[in-house]
Design a protein around this motif. Structure first.
Motif, PDB file in Angstrom:
ATOM      1  N   LYS A 356       0.852  -1.147   0.065  1.00  0.00           N
ATOM      2  CA  LYS A 356       0.072   0.041  -0.083  1.00  0.00           C
ATOM      3  C   LYS A 356       0.789   1.294   0.192  1.00  0.00           C
ATOM      4  N   GLU A 357       0.097   2.326  -0.220  1.00  0.00           N
ATOM      5  CA  GLU A 357       0.853   3.813  -0.338  1.00  0.00           C
ATOM      6  C   GLU A 357       1.328   3.911   1.182  1.00  0.00           C
ATOM      7  N   GLY A 358       2.796   4.492   1.271  1.00  0.00           N
ATOM      8  CA  GLY A 358       3.178   4.655   2.550  1.00  0.00           C
ATOM      9  C   GLY A 358       3.939   3.577   3.161  1.00  0.00           C
ATOM     10  N   ASP A 359       3.971   2.340   2.482  1.00  0.00           N
ATOM     11  CA  ASP A 359       4.488   1.100   3.158  1.00  0.00           C
ATOM     12  C   ASP A 359       6.162   1.343   2.926  1.00  0.00           C
ATOM     13  N   LEU A 360       6.819   0.688   3.800  1.00  0.00           N
ATOM     14  CA  LEU A 360       8.380   0.657   3.703  1.00  0.00           C
ATOM     15  C   LEU A 360       8.611  -0.573   3.134  1.00  0.00           C
ATOM     16  N   LEU A 361       9.373  -0.609   1.947  1.00  0.00           N
ATOM     17  CA  LEU A 361       9.707  -1.871   1.377  1.00  0.00           C
ATOM     18  C   LEU A 361      11.195  -1.980   1.253  1.00  0.00           C
ATOM     19  N   THR A 362      11.380  -3.562   1.613  1.00  0.00           N
ATOM     20  CA  THR A 362      12.806  -4.008   1.360  1.00  0.00           C
ATOM     21  C   THR A 362      12.964  -5.013   0.138  1.00  0.00           C
ATOM     22  N   LEU A 363      13.403  -4.631  -0.887  1.00  0.00           N
ATOM     23  CA  LEU A 363      13.372  -5.458  -2.068  1.00  0.00           C
ATOM     24  C   LEU A 363      14.866  -6.323  -2.232  1.00  0.00           C
ATOM     25  N   LEU A 364      14.530  -7.649  -2.148  1.00  0.00           N
ATOM     26  CA  LEU A 364      15.856  -8.399  -2.189  1.00  0.00           C
ATOM     27  C   LEU A 364      16.039  -9.113  -3.354  1.00  0.00           C
ATOM     28  N   GLU A 365      17.437  -9.039  -3.715  1.00  0.00           N
ATOM     29  CA  GLU A 365      17.823  -9.386  -5.093  1.00  0.00           C
ATOM     30  C   GLU A 365      16.985  -8.709  -6.232  1.00  0.00           C
ATOM     31  N   PRO A 366      16.987  -7.639  -6.308  1.00  0.00           N
ATOM     32  CA  PRO A 366      16.170  -6.689  -7.248  1.00  0.00           C
ATOM     33  C   PRO A 366      16.599  -6.909  -8.857  1.00  0.00           C
ATOM     34  N   TYR A 367      15.436  -7.341  -9.484  1.00  0.00           N
ATOM     35  CA  TYR A 367      15.667  -7.117 -11.114  1.00  0.00           C
ATOM     36  C   TYR A 367      15.466  -5.894 -11.578  1.00  0.00           C
ATOM     37  N   TYR A 368      16.779  -5.183 -11.763  1.00  0.00           N
ATOM     38  CA  TYR A 368      16.700  -3.780 -12.406  1.00  0.00           C
ATOM     39  C   TYR A 368      16.832  -3.576 -13.984  1.00  0.00           C
ATOM     40  N   ARG A 369      16.271  -2.549 -14.246  1.00  0.00           N
ATOM     41  CA  ARG A 369      16.547  -2.251 -15.669  1.00  0.00           C
ATOM     42  C   ARG A 369      16.314  -0.689 -15.928  1.00  0.00           C
ATOM     43  N   LEU A 370      16.946  -0.084 -16.821  1.00  0.00           N
ATOM     44  CA  LEU A 370      16.594   1.357 -17.094  1.00  0.00           C
ATOM     45  C   LEU A 370      15.872   1.203 -18.478  1.00  0.00           C
ATOM     46  N   VAL A 371      14.413   1.684 -18.310  1.00  0.00           N
ATOM     47  CA  VAL A 371      13.770   1.700 -19.563  1.00  0.00           C
ATOM     48  C   VAL A 371      14.076   3.145 -20.116  1.00  0.00           C
ATOM     49  N   ASP A 372      14.445   3.054 -21.606  1.00  0.00           N
ATOM     50  CA  ASP A 372      14.802   4.345 -22.177  1.00  0.00           C
ATOM     51  C   ASP A 372      14.424   4.070 -23.544  1.00  0.00           C
ATOM     52  N   PHE A 373      13.508   4.636 -24.262  1.00  0.00           N
ATOM     53  CA  PHE A 373      13.180   4.594 -25.665  1.00  0.00           C
ATOM     54  C   PHE A 373      12.350   5.770 -25.839  1.00  0.00           C
ATOM     55  N   SER A 374      12.244   5.655 -27.258  1.00  0.00           N
ATOM     56  CA  SER A 374      11.336   6.818 -27.889  1.00  0.00           C
ATOM     57  C   SER A 374      10.028   6.083 -28.641  1.00  0.00           C
ATOM     58  N   TRP A 375       8.871   6.865 -28.634  1.00  0.00           N
ATOM     59  CA  TRP A 375       7.674   6.387 -29.023  1.00  0.00           C
ATOM     60  C   TRP A 375       7.030   7.517 -29.832  1.00  0.00           C
ATOM     61  N   LYS A 376       7.123   7.488 -31.028  1.00  0.00           N
ATOM     62  CA  LYS A 376       5.999   8.588 -31.871  1.00  0.00           C
ATOM     63  C   LYS A 376       6.574   9.883 -31.264  1.00  0.00           C
ATOM     64  N   GLY A 377       8.138  10.113 -31.210  1.00  0.00           N
ATOM     65  CA  GLY A 377       8.608  11.300 -31.074  1.00  0.00           C
ATOM     66  C   GLY A 377       8.792  11.816 -29.591  1.00  0.00           C
ATOM     67  N   LYS A 378       8.182  10.837 -28.889  1.00  0.00           N
ATOM     68  CA  LYS A 378       8.189  11.075 -27.215  1.00  0.00           C
ATOM     69  C   LYS A 378       9.225  10.087 -26.674  1.00  0.00           C
ATOM     70  N   CYS A 379      10.137  10.800 -25.872  1.00  0.00           N
ATOM     71  CA  CYS A 379      10.944   9.916 -24.823  1.00  0.00           C
ATOM     72  C   CYS A 379      10.463   9.351 -23.691  1.00  0.00           C
ATOM     73  N   HIS A 380      10.746   8.097 -23.415  1.00  0.00           N
ATOM     74  CA  HIS A 380      10.464   7.454 -22.313  1.00  0.00           C
ATOM     75  C   HIS A 380      11.512   7.080 -21.385  1.00  0.00           C
ATOM     76  N   GLN A 381      11.870   7.663 -20.169  1.00  0.00           N
ATOM     77  CA  GLN A 381      12.850   7.075 -19.556  1.00  0.00           C
ATOM     78  C   GLN A 381      12.538   7.084 -17.984  1.00  0.00           C
ATOM     79  N   PHE A 382      12.798   5.786 -17.345  1.00  0.00           N
ATOM     80  CA  PHE A 382      12.599   5.659 -15.923  1.00  0.00           C
ATOM     81  C   PHE A 382      13.270   4.463 -15.441  1.00  0.00           C
ATOM     82  N   LYS A 383      13.797   4.259 -14.390  1.00  0.00           N
ATOM     83  CA  LYS A 383      14.655   3.343 -13.628  1.00  0.00           C
ATOM     84  C   LYS A 383      13.313   2.332 -13.180  1.00  0.00           C
ATOM     85  N   SER A 384      13.534   1.145 -13.088  1.00  0.00           N
ATOM     86  CA  SER A 384      12.455   0.222 -12.950  1.00  0.00           C
ATOM     87  C   SER A 384      12.959  -1.142 -12.268  1.00  0.00           C
TER      88      SER A 384
END
Length: 416
Positions: A356-384
């Motif tokens: 829930k919103e406000g929860d404190l999370l500990t993420l173990l062995e996280p699977y990480y990626r940087l999302v970075d691409f353009s679609w129809k001239g708009k750039c989308h970039q965020f850590k995930s």
């Protein structure tokens, strides 16, 4: 004279096969155009079949072939036809060794909803000898039989085995690979939508299917492959796949899938912009440093993560927002770490009240990626960061109870 006799049967057989080729490859903008084309072609095929002289329909084998072709031609339409079933039933009585007649009869009976009888026909067809087409139909039928049954996962596993058997008979056949991709994707959904490996197996099968030129005209292949990429969070590939599917068959809801994904990405971007380095984030971030970790995991912030799986690493974060979107899975959250870095957390196979919103999370062995691409001239970039297992996350320092697992199956918009 015998040559003429052979010719007319060969022409009638080819007309029936051509009719099914239209069914499998013709996807006009208006679905009614397909219906009328099939109707016209089947009328022509029936006229050709009926031009076989009576003296060439006398032996049981000839009569069986005639009944089989007539039933097959009539059954080309999507809805169940009693006359098609009657002709196909006569064919298998006259010549029980006619495997394709058993296959057509099974497909016809399936349409009226008698799945066990359809399966019996497919098994009888298979008893005449191994056949990739029959194995694929059996595999598809088993996925239909799994819906609503108590042992869904086991039936879908049978479906996967039959799909694999079809491939061993012809490793280059695109339709067999496509069918295996569908079976693995269905398995992902019926087992609670968390098993990443099933998605990867499905994607590999679809990629093998695409190597077969004959599959290029199959819009469902593009749609289903895009669905897998969506759940693997390969957003750009998913968007282009759905767009390709929409161009090939406008009656698919692929355009809506594109819109839903764009809406989600825009929502994520707006939330990230609105909460980057705010005072609220700063006050929460400072409290995260106090969270204790077990000695088996090294503390890290998102900026220090490597692309992919980060073993023996833990990221501590505070949930800022639950990101509402149109799909049931995954759950998306906006989270900040102790460095005040905001990232997107996607959670698979868990009920929507697990975090829930406000929860404190500990993420173990996280699977990480940087999302970075353009679609129809708009750039989308965020850590995930992606979470597939209950054991990968502690909520407010506690492990999550098993009852928060999503055990129910999800029927996605894919063609089974």
């Amino acid at each position: 004279m015998e040559k003429v006799e052979e010719d007319i049967w060969a022409r009638a057989t080819k007309a029936a096969d051509d009719l099914y080729h239209v069914k499998e490859t013709f996807f006009p903008a208006n679905p009614d155009d397909k219906v009328s084309k099939l109707q016209n072609e089947s009328d022509l095929a029936l006229r050709l079949l009926d031009s076989v002289p009576p003296e060439q329909r006398k032996s049981p084998i000839q009569r069986a072939t005639y009944e089989y072709l007539k039933g097959k031609i009539l059954d080309v339409v999507p809805e169940y036809r009693k006359d098609a079933e009657d002709h196909l039933s006569k064919a298998v009585k006259l010549n029980p060794s006619l495997a394709d007649a058993w296959l057509c009869l099974g497909s016809c009976i399936w349409k009226k909803g008698d799945l066990p009888a359809a399966k019996n026909c497919f098994n009888l067809a298979l008893s005449k000898g191994p056949n990739k087409k029959i194995l694929c139909q059996l595999s598809m039928l088993e996925r239909s039989m799994a819906q609503g049954s108590e042992n869904q996962a086991e039936i879908v596993e049978e479906s996967i085995q039959h799909a694999k058997e079809a491939i061993t008979l012809d490793v280059k056949n695109g339709n067999s690979w496509y069918n295996l991709g569908n079976a693995c994707l269905t398995s992902f959904f019926v087992t609670g939508s968390w098993d990443h490996s099933k998605l990867l197996q499905s994607l590999k099968a679809y990629q093998n299917a695409e190597k077969d030129e004959r599959m290029k005209s199959n819009p469902d292949l593009y749609f289903n492959c895009a669905t897998v990429n969506k759940y693997l969070e390969n957003y750009e590939r998913a968007l282009s796949g759905f767009e390709a599917a929409a161009l090939k068959d406008p009656s698919l809801n692929a355009t809506e899938e594109v819109q839903m994904m764009v809406n989600l990405l825009d929502k994520i971007e707006n939330l990230l912009k609105g909460h980057a380095k705010t005072k609220r984030v700063a006050s929460w971030a400072s409290s995260l440093a106090a969270v204790k970790l077990s000695s088996s995991h090294k503390r890290a912030t998102v900026d220090l993560l490597s692309e992919g799986l980060n073993k023996a690493v833990a990221v501590v974060g505070k949930v800022l927002f639950f990101v509402k979107h149109e799909n049931v899975t995954p759950l998306y959250f906006l989270v900040c770490d102790s460095n005040q870095t905001c990232f997107v957390l996607s959670v698979y196979g868990m009920r929507n009240d697990a975090i829930k919103e406000g929860d404190l999370l500990t993420l173990l062995e996280p699977y990480y990626r940087l999302v970075d691409f353009s679609w129809k001239g708009k750039c989308h970039q965020f850590k995930s960061i992606r979470v597939d297992f209950l054991e990968q996350v502690l909520v407010n320092g506690k492990t999550l109870p098993p009852q928060l697992l999503l055990r129910s199956s999800i029927y996605a918009q894919h063609k089974p």
